[in-house]
Design a protein around this motif. Structure first.
Motif, PDB file in Angstrom:
ATOM      1  N   GLY A   8     -11.428  11.066   3.692  1.00  0.00           N
ATOM      2  CA  GLY A   8     -12.625  11.818   3.346  1.00  0.00           C
ATOM      3  C   GLY A   8     -13.153  11.318   2.014  1.00  0.00           C
ATOM      4  O   GLY A   8     -12.377  11.010   1.111  1.00  0.00           O
ATOM      5  N   ALA A   9     -14.463  11.203   1.891  1.00  0.00           N
ATOM      6  CA  ALA A   9     -15.089  10.762   0.643  1.00  0.00           C
ATOM      7  C   ALA A   9     -15.802  11.944   0.003  1.00  0.00           C
ATOM      8  O   ALA A   9     -16.586  12.626   0.665  1.00  0.00           O
ATOM      9  N   TYR A  10     -15.505  12.191  -1.252  1.00  0.00           N
ATOM     10  CA  TYR A  10     -16.102  13.281  -2.010  1.00  0.00           C
ATOM     11  C   TYR A  10     -16.867  12.661  -3.180  1.00  0.00           C
ATOM     12  O   TYR A  10     -16.330  12.493  -4.270  1.00  0.00           O
ATOM     13  N   PHE A  11     -18.100  12.290  -2.922  1.00  0.00           N
ATOM     14  CA  PHE A  11     -18.888  11.531  -3.890  1.00  0.00           C
ATOM     15  C   PHE A  11     -19.189  12.323  -5.150  1.00  0.00           C
ATOM     16  O   PHE A  11     -19.214  11.765  -6.244  1.00  0.00           O
ATOM     17  N   ASN A  12     -19.400  13.629  -5.031  1.00  0.00           N
ATOM     18  CA  ASN A  12     -19.704  14.430  -6.221  1.00  0.00           C
ATOM     19  C   ASN A  12     -18.504  14.541  -7.163  1.00  0.00           C
ATOM     20  O   ASN A  12     -18.670  14.790  -8.348  1.00  0.00           O
ATOM     21  N   GLN A  13     -17.289  14.352  -6.637  1.00  0.00           N
ATOM     22  CA  GLN A  13     -16.080  14.376  -7.458  1.00  0.00           C
ATOM     23  C   GLN A  13     -15.570  12.976  -7.768  1.00  0.00           C
ATOM     24  O   GLN A  13     -14.620  12.819  -8.526  1.00  0.00           O
ATOM     25  N   GLY A  14     -16.167  11.973  -7.141  1.00  0.00           N
ATOM     26  CA  GLY A  14     -15.718  10.595  -7.340  1.00  0.00           C
ATOM     27  C   GLY A  14     -14.328  10.342  -6.780  1.00  0.00           C
ATOM     28  O   GLY A  14     -13.546   9.588  -7.350  1.00  0.00           O
ATOM     29  N   ARG A  15     -14.021  10.951  -5.624  1.00  0.00           N
ATOM     30  CA  ARG A  15     -12.684  10.843  -5.039  1.00  0.00           C
ATOM     31  C   ARG A  15     -12.736  10.458  -3.573  1.00  0.00           C
ATOM     32  O   ARG A  15     -13.704  10.743  -2.876  1.00  0.00           O
ATOM     33  N   ILE A  16     -11.656   9.854  -3.153  1.00  0.00           N
ATOM     34  CA  ILE A  16     -11.414   9.602  -1.740  1.00  0.00           C
ATOM     35  C   ILE A  16     -10.084  10.262  -1.415  1.00  0.00           C
ATOM     36  O   ILE A  16      -9.087  10.040  -2.098  1.00  0.00           O
ATOM     37  N   ARG A  17     -10.074  11.085  -0.381  1.00  0.00           N
ATOM     38  CA  ARG A  17      -8.840  11.741   0.045  1.00  0.00           C
ATOM     39  C   ARG A  17      -8.358  11.060   1.309  1.00  0.00           C
ATOM     40  O   ARG A  17      -9.103  10.944   2.286  1.00  0.00           O
ATOM     41  N   ILE A  18      -7.119  10.608   1.284  1.00  0.00           N
ATOM     42  CA  ILE A  18      -6.510   9.946   2.431  1.00  0.00           C
ATOM     43  C   ILE A  18      -5.474  10.899   3.006  1.00  0.00           C
ATOM     44  O   ILE A  18      -4.586  11.366   2.290  1.00  0.00           O
ATOM     45  N   GLU A  24       1.452   7.850   5.568  1.00  0.00           N
ATOM     46  CA  GLU A  24       2.753   7.709   6.229  1.00  0.00           C
ATOM     47  C   GLU A  24       2.748   6.496   7.157  1.00  0.00           C
ATOM     48  O   GLU A  24       3.693   5.696   7.160  1.00  0.00           O
ATOM     49  N   ASN A  25       1.683   6.334   7.940  1.00  0.00           N
ATOM     50  CA  ASN A  25       1.572   5.186   8.847  1.00  0.00           C
ATOM     51  C   ASN A  25       1.529   3.853   8.106  1.00  0.00           C
ATOM     52  O   ASN A  25       1.937   2.831   8.644  1.00  0.00           O
ATOM     53  N   LEU A  26       1.026   3.879   6.877  1.00  0.00           N
ATOM     54  CA  LEU A  26       0.977   2.656   6.064  1.00  0.00           C
ATOM     55  C   LEU A  26       2.300   2.378   5.356  1.00  0.00           C
ATOM     56  O   LEU A  26       2.460   1.354   4.702  1.00  0.00           O
ATOM     57  N   GLY A  27       3.247   3.313   5.433  1.00  0.00           N
ATOM     58  CA  GLY A  27       4.556   3.116   4.788  1.00  0.00           C
ATOM     59  C   GLY A  27       4.580   3.551   3.337  1.00  0.00           C
ATOM     60  O   GLY A  27       5.348   3.013   2.554  1.00  0.00           O
ATOM     61  N   PHE A  28       3.748   4.517   2.963  1.00  0.00           N
ATOM     62  CA  PHE A  28       3.679   5.052   1.596  1.00  0.00           C
ATOM     63  C   PHE A  28       3.526   3.947   0.536  1.00  0.00           C
ATOM     64  O   PHE A  28       4.355   3.800  -0.354  1.00  0.00           O
TER      65      PHE A  28
END
Length: 66
Positions: A8-18, A24-28
């Motif tokens: 999720g992209a939260y442009f007003n906060q300047g954050r990306i939430r994964i 977990e699928n990426l292996g942390f």
């Protein structure tokens, strides 16, 4: 919903939430690359080593304890 893969992209906060399941699928990974396929309009995430284009992952526990 907790087991879904996504970001999720939260442009007003300047954050990306994964989502946890994605990480977990990426292996942390400690670092990730964000890749964009402009033709297909896809955004990809891949784990990587530290380099100039990498983003460091800051792990924050969710309300679910993950």
């Amino acid at each position: 919903m907790a087991d879904e893969v996504g970001i999720g992209a939260y442009f007003n906060q300047g954050r990306i939430r994964i989502r946890y399941k994605t990480i977990e699928n990426l292996g942390f990974p400690e670092y990730i690359h964000l890749r964009l396929n402009e033709e297909k309009k896809y955004l990809f995430i891949e784990g990587c080593e530290q380099d100039i284009d990498a983003f460091r992952i800051r792990y924050v526990q969710d309300q679910d304890g993950k």
